[in-house]
Motif scaffolding. Structure first.
Motif, PDB file in Angstrom:
ATOM      1  N   ARG A 187      -1.454 -57.277 -71.182  1.00  0.00           N
ATOM      2  CA  ARG A 187      -0.668 -56.571 -72.165  1.00  0.00           C
ATOM      3  C   ARG A 187       0.824 -56.616 -71.780  1.00  0.00           C
ATOM      4  NH1 ARG A 187      -0.162 -52.234 -75.514  1.00  0.00           N
ATOM      5  NH2 ARG A 187      -1.973 -52.066 -76.868  1.00  0.00           N
ATOM      6  N   ASP A 230       0.650 -56.662 -78.553  1.00  0.00           N
ATOM      7  CA  ASP A 230       0.944 -56.593 -77.119  1.00  0.00           C
ATOM      8  C   ASP A 230       1.059 -57.972 -76.463  1.00  0.00           C
ATOM      9  OD1 ASP A 230      -1.663 -57.400 -77.124  1.00  0.00           O
ATOM     10  OD2 ASP A 230      -2.468 -55.515 -76.351  1.00  0.00           O
ATOM     11  N   GLN A 269      -1.061 -60.226 -76.156  1.00  0.00           N
ATOM     12  CA  GLN A 269      -2.260 -60.734 -75.477  1.00  0.00           C
ATOM     13  C   GLN A 269      -2.805 -61.935 -76.234  1.00  0.00           C
ATOM     14  OE1 GLN A 269      -4.627 -56.924 -74.694  1.00  0.00           O
ATOM     15  NE2 GLN A 269      -4.670 -58.029 -72.751  1.00  0.00           N
ATOM     16  N   ASP A 275      -2.693 -59.176 -82.025  1.00  0.00           N
ATOM     17  CA  ASP A 275      -2.277 -57.917 -81.408  1.00  0.00           C
ATOM     18  C   ASP A 275      -0.786 -57.950 -81.134  1.00  0.00           C
ATOM     19  OD1 ASP A 275      -4.922 -57.388 -81.483  1.00  0.00           O
ATOM     20  OD2 ASP A 275      -5.216 -57.290 -79.300  1.00  0.00           O
ATOM     21  N   ARG A 277      -6.147 -65.567 -71.909  1.00  0.00           N
ATOM     22  CA  ARG A 277      -5.620 -64.303 -72.427  1.00  0.00           C
ATOM     23  C   ARG A 277      -4.776 -63.587 -71.366  1.00  0.00           C
ATOM     24  NH1 ARG A 277      -6.494 -60.783 -76.742  1.00  0.00           N
ATOM     25  NH2 ARG A 277      -6.875 -58.596 -76.254  1.00  0.00           N
TER      26      ARG A 277
END
Ligand code: UDP
Ligand code: MG
Length: 339
Positions: free
Chosen positions: A207, A101, A103, A99, A204
């Protein structure tokens, strides 16, 4: 580590003008030691904001530091389709879908590559050990999804708490590419080929900027897509449910007949009758609904439309596509090539 390998980071983006630049800066910083072996391939999934223009200027400004290219889709096809486009077009020793972002922590890629090369495993996937950045509801529902999926799917099991963030060797990619379905539930398709795999734990983070594109309705349908394309149990279970209800109904029928013969007709019975009618009505509607879920998806498969349409390719992505209209493995590429 072998010195000659090429890994492509596949990054689907949809309205991500707030995050793309930070993504590239972070990759350069965290993966400085292996930058020569990397290529960033953004797939613009029909963004309406400045995402594509930003990537375009990054391709130019980063020339000489990190290889960046852009696959532009003709509209928003969804993250799964965007990943499929990249998988069909990229030639690399391994790819890492991630991703934009942040993450999916980039430094974990070093670990992925190490395990891939030293232990010779074909897929190295990230396992989220601490999901404290997700809401409680998201954690419970996603945990439930993995359990239900793995119960219902008899052959293909997906590792719990593993997202799309993983390193996939080219032989697994070649197999995934060859799978013919239009419903590309990538977590399932990545698991389907088998070969060897290993999980690496990570936490994780939140964002980096911008907002998530998911909501619970989308997630629910995504979960159904996954389960329906990997299990036919929800479809087949109705004959057993029907059989069980039929057996109970038969016993009850015998009881009513005997009762009527022995004690005569007694008219009341509205309540029990109503309960049975409503219950069976509900069971029938649910089973028709399940049929509908399968049938709807089957009709999508039968139409066999391209999974995505690529409208532009920029940067130095090595593909053997010509200008004009090309059929790729699972989609179409319609445009002149513009570098
Ligand atoms: N994304 C995409 N197409 C879409 C929705 C999302 O390419 O239709 C991309 C998005 O830009 C991001 C990644 O998929 O790079 C994950 O999206 P998001 O962060 O919204 O999902 P979450 O992390 O909340 O599951
Ligand atoms: Mg995200």
């Amino acid at each position: 580590m072998s010195s000659n390998y090429h890994v492509a980071l596949v990054v689907p983006v949809f309205n991500e003008e707030e995050t793309v630049e930070l993504f590239v800066t972070t990759i350069k910083e965290k993966l400085a030691s292996i930058l020569d072996h990397l290529e960033i391939v953004f797939v613009d999934d029909g963004s309406k904001d400045k995402t594509a223009a930003l990537i375009d200027s990054l391709i130019k400004s980063e020339e000489g530091t990190v290889k960046i290219s852009l696959i532009g889709l003709s509209r928003n096809f969804g993250k799964e389709a965007a990943m499929s486009a990249a998988i069909d077009l990229i030639e690399a020793d391994a790819i890492v879908p991630m991703d934009v972002d942040l993450q999916d922590p980039p430094e974990l890629i070093l670990e992925f590559i190490k395990v891939w090369q030293e232990q010779k495993v074909d897929t190295v996937y990230g396992v989220r050990v601490d999901r404290s950045t997700d809401t409680g509801v998201k954690r419970v529902t996603s945990g439930g999804f993995y359990r239900v999926f793995n119960r219902l799917s008899s052959k293909v099991k997906i590792p719990e708490n593993a997202g799309d963030f993983r390193l996939i060797d080219k032989k697994v990619i070649a197999t995934v590419r060859a799978l013919p379905e239009s419903n590309r539930f990538m977590k399932g398709l990545f698991a389907w080929p088998g070969f060897t795999s290993k999980g690496v734990a990570y936490k994780r983070p939140e964002r980096s900027a911008g907002k998530t594109k998911w909501n619970y309705w989308k997630l629910w349908n995504f979960a159904l897509d996954g389960i329906i394309s990997f299990s036919s149990l929800p479809l087949r279970v109705w004959s057993y449910i029907g059989g069980a209800i039929g057996f109970i109904a038969f016993l009850y029928m015998l009881y009513i007949i005997l009762d009527t013969l022995i004690t005569g007709v007694d008219a009341p019975g509205y309540a029990s009758l109503m309960c049975v009618v409503l219950f069976l009505g509900a069971v029938q509607l649910i089973s028709i609904g399940v049929l509908g879920e399968y049938l709807g998806r089957m009709s999508e498969e039968v139409k066999h439309r391209p999974v995505y349409v690529v409208s532009k390719i920029k940067g130095n992505l090595s593909t053997n596509l010509q200008g004009g209209i090309n059929k790729t493995t699972n989609g179409l590429y319609v445009n002149e090539r513009q570098d």
